[in-house]
Scaffold this active site. Structure first.
Site, PDB file in Angstrom:
ATOM      1  N   VAL A  98       0.884  -1.167   0.000  1.00  0.00           N
ATOM      2  CA  VAL A  98       0.000   0.000   0.000  1.00  0.00           C
ATOM      3  C   VAL A  98       0.921   1.216   0.000  1.00  0.00           C
ATOM      4  O   VAL A  98       1.675   1.422   0.964  1.00  0.00           O
ATOM      5  CB  VAL A  98      -0.932   0.010   1.221  1.00  0.00           C
ATOM      6  CG1 VAL A  98      -1.833   1.245   1.193  1.00  0.00           C
ATOM      7  CG2 VAL A  98      -1.768  -1.258   1.275  1.00  0.00           C
ATOM      8  N   SER A  99       0.891   1.986  -1.063  1.00  0.00           N
ATOM      9  CA  SER A  99       1.821   3.111  -1.193  1.00  0.00           C
ATOM     10  C   SER A  99       1.658   4.098  -0.054  1.00  0.00           C
ATOM     11  O   SER A  99       0.586   4.226   0.544  1.00  0.00           O
ATOM     12  CB  SER A  99       1.603   3.836  -2.522  1.00  0.00           C
ATOM     13  OG  SER A  99       1.865   2.990  -3.618  1.00  0.00           O
TER      14      SER A  99
END
Length: 431
Positions: A98-99
């Site tokens: 998840v950036s």
């Protein structure tokens, strides 16, 4: 209280993913604390200039990021500048994440997504697709695609659980895009790409925009492209980092271990030098040093120095040194990532040293090989040229053209040939 909350989060998600929980809106997750952390992150990103539009700000305040990262604590999920790693391969390398909120907000601002748009996301995780869904609204469409069935299954579960079931999740190799739902007003690529396949341009609406973390000569930039006929032209390019593309679009850097030591690796993005054996005796020569007199403050960005050297040095590469094996022929300031170049039987790299007042650092160049002194001074001269001509200015414009485009139809600049495209980095004229 915090440990109880984290236990509740983990327990709730275990039941949710097993299909035994009530809908998320009815859970006992400490949503108030998560909302405080989420709002604090957004406040920070507004303050540092990452978020500039009200619509991106509202989306970032709305989407419950922590529910897309159940492996992490609330503090980890809501760290503004850290990604949450969600899957690794057999070697321990990250293949899905998840950036970081800062990266998500930055790319959404680059994309300029409006209500009613049709958007394709390449690289699924769920959280970013939910943010895009907020931006396009009920009249828009969001398709997210990934090659990994575990990733798409996870994204499907989490999007449904958080109220974003309208997002279309597709499992496919994104090398061919998703033609069934094209054309797209926006395409956002959330994995590191070495090339721009023709399908991405073809599936983009004529006035559409592609945002992609594109690797050029070993440097990755999140580039926002607008389409003009059969080619793309950048409107912005910002520093970023992403897990690499899998499938047909995967591309491995090539490593050259410098003879005489197993510690020094030169990483080439577009092929090794014609005769790597010329470097065999480089580390047996005295190290030459050239200090430039060019300084930067501790927090001052110098990403344009990186792209300047990548465009002017034919043998540009990145040097990495194993700290456990290093025997001392090189002493880079950053052992994992140093700008470097190979020239025949020698190589050089850029390093730094603190200034006497400790308020900044000075750039210097170390070189090894028979022609080390001349090579060190040549690279130092390019650092000085950046300081004179390009420091504080815009970076190069990036354009992407079909691989068959002849040279006389390309703009002037450094041409980087790839499988599907010819990428050109063109610097603006100097005053």
């Amino acid at each position: 209280m915090d440990s109880i909350v984290l236990t509740a989060v983990k327990t709730t998600f275990s039941r949710l993913l097993a299909g035994k929980s009530r809908p998320v809106t009815e859970t006992t997750v400490d949503s108030e604390r998560a909302a405080r952390l989420r709002n604090r992150v957004v406040d920070d990103l507004v303050a540092d200039g990452t978020i500039v539009s009200a619509r991106v700000e509202a989306a970032m305040r709305t989407v419950p990021r922590h529910l897309f990262a159940p492996e992490a604590s609330l503090e980890e999920a809501y760290h503004p500048y850290n990604a949450v790693f969600t899957k690794t391969d057999e070697h321990g390398a990250t293949v899905s994440s998840v950036s970081a909120p800062q990266i998500q907000a930055m790319m959404l601002e680059q994309a300029g997504i409006a209500p009613g748009m049709r958007v394709l996301e390449i690289g699924s995780g769920g959280c970013n697709a939910a943010l895009i869904a907020e931006l396009v609204g009920g009249s828009g469409e969001v398709t997210t695609v990934d090659i990994d069935p575990e990733v798409t299954a996870r994204a499907t579960r989490l999007l449904a659980a958080t109220g974003y079931a309208r997002v279309r999740v597709v499992r496919a190799d994104a090398e061919n895009g998703v033609p069934a739902h094209a054309p797209y007003d926006r395409i956002l690529v959330t994995v590191g790409a070495w090339d721009v396949p023709a399908a991405w341009t073809a599936q983009l609406a004529e006035d559409g925009r592609l945002v992609v973390p594109l690797r050029m000569r070993g440097l990755t930039r999140s580039v926002a492209f607008e389409r003009t006929g059969d080619h793309l032209t950048s409107t912005s390019a910002l520093v970023c980092g992403f897990v690499p593309m899998q499938g047909a679009g995967a591309h491995q850097e090539q490593l050259l271990l410098v003879n005489g030591t197993n510690a020094i690796a030169l990483r080439f993005d577009d092929g090794l030098p014609a005769d790597p054996g010329l470097l065999d005796n480089a580390v047996r020569t005295p190290r030459a040093e050239a200090w430039t007199g060019v300084t930067v403050g501790r927090q001052e960005p110098f990403d344009t120095l990186q792209t300047h050297l990548a465009t002017v040095l034919p043998g540009f590469c990145v040097m990495a040194v194993d700290p456990d094996l290093d025997t001392g022929p090189v002493t880079p300031a950053n052992k994992w990532f140093s700008l470097a170049t190979v020239d025949g039987d020698g190589f050089a790299y850029v390093t730094t040293r603190r200034t006497p007042d400790d308020a900044s650092v000075e750039f210097g160049v170390h070189a090894l090989g028979p022609g080390g002194p001349a090579l060190a001074e040549a690279v130092a001269g390019q650092v000085r040229a950046w300081d004179r001509e390009r420091r504080g200015g815009p970076g190069p414009r990036v354009s992407v053209h079909p691989a068959h485009t002849p040279d006389d139809r390309l703009p002037g600049g450094r041409v980087v040939d790839k499988k599907h495209s010819r990428v050109v980095l063109s610097w603006p004229p100097q005053d």
